[in-house]
Motif scaffolding. Structure first.
Motif: not given
Length: 278
Positions: A92-104
């Protein structure tokens, strides 16, 4: 560059961020919403919201470690259960971090005020929820005709409930990896509804799982987006949160809950106003 200039902080701002880190570390140990102190402080000093979130995640790790260590008595007998939940926190943490880094970044600035409002509602409602969970735990013990046991309860959960707990841990970790504010309150609230255990042991479990989430997301930020982290803020928050986390776990229960929640709500509203007016 304008971005690089946003990474600099004045001496008085540094001092206030250290104090915010102390408060955040202490509050995280007790109720789990310390990010609602450090995040608004950074945003108020002109640090961009995404940079503030990433810097917070890295800086609060020492406080998470200290608060988890402070609850070692409550963690006794829970390690088998914790090991079963850690993979969900990791993913879950990896998913959230990915969203933060890749979403505008614009998307983050649009979503965060909504998340802050949800977090503030959880902070205000936390005493009522804690009272409900405590009474629920007592009723369970009375119905079973036994006193609280320190053994892990993971083996006594049905398959459906265990999967439900894993899902809750995973979804909360996504939230924590993306934003983190009040993830502890959200997690302990949901765990309290699903796990037959008392609130203090659940708080110890919550501290460890939040530590996992913050460590994984912070590591991801450092590896992928180290140039977007305000390292001065990280050091200030790390020093403050280490102090606050240690003493919060030891004496934090003596703090006035009303005062803590009032401070959190005020700072949260400041953060919402600051982001909306950027």
């Amino acid at each position: 560059m304008e971005f690089l200039s946003s990474l600099s902080l004045e001496p008085w701002q540094i001092a206030l961020i250290v104090l915010a880190g102390i408060g955040a570390g202490g509050i995280n140990a007790v109720v789990g919403s310390g990010t609602l102190i450090t995040f608004p402080a950074l945003v108020a000093f002109g640090v961009p919201p995404v940079v503030s979130t990433m810097s917070n995640a890295v800086g609060l790790i020492p406080g998470n470690i200290a608060s988890s260590f402070g609850y070692r008595e409550e963690l006794r007998g829970q390690w088998k259960r914790i090991l079963g939940f850690v993979p969900a926190s990791l993913l879950g943490s990896l998913t959230g971090a990915y969203l933060l880094l890749h979403l505008p970044e614009d998307a983050f600035e649009t979503i965060v005020p909504v998340l802050l409002v949800v977090a503030l509602i959880m902070v205000v409602g936390q005493p009522y929820l804690s009272r409900y969970l405590k009474n629920r735990s007592l009723r369970r013990a009375e119905a079973a005709g036994i006193e609280h046991k320190t053994a892990s309860v993971g083996d006594r959960l049905s398959t459906g409930r265990y999967l439900a707990v894993l899902l809750v841990v995973f979804l909360t970790a996504i939230y924590g990896g993306y934003f983190a504010a009040a993830q502890g309150i959200i997690l302990i609230a949901l765990l309290g509804l699903l796990l037959p255990d008392d609130l203090q042991r659940l708080n110890g479990l919550k501290n460890v799982l939040v530590l996992v989430v913050n460590t994984v997301s912070a590591s991801t930020y450092i590896i992928v987006g180290h140039d977007r982290i305000n390292w001065i803020a990280v050091i200030c928050i790390a020093v403050g949160s280490l102090i606050g986390g240690y003493f919060g776990a030891r004496i934090g229960r003596r703090f006035s809950p009303v005062l803590l929640r009032t401070i959190i709500v005020i700072l949260g509203l400041v953060a919402i106003w600051r982001i909306v007016t950027l």
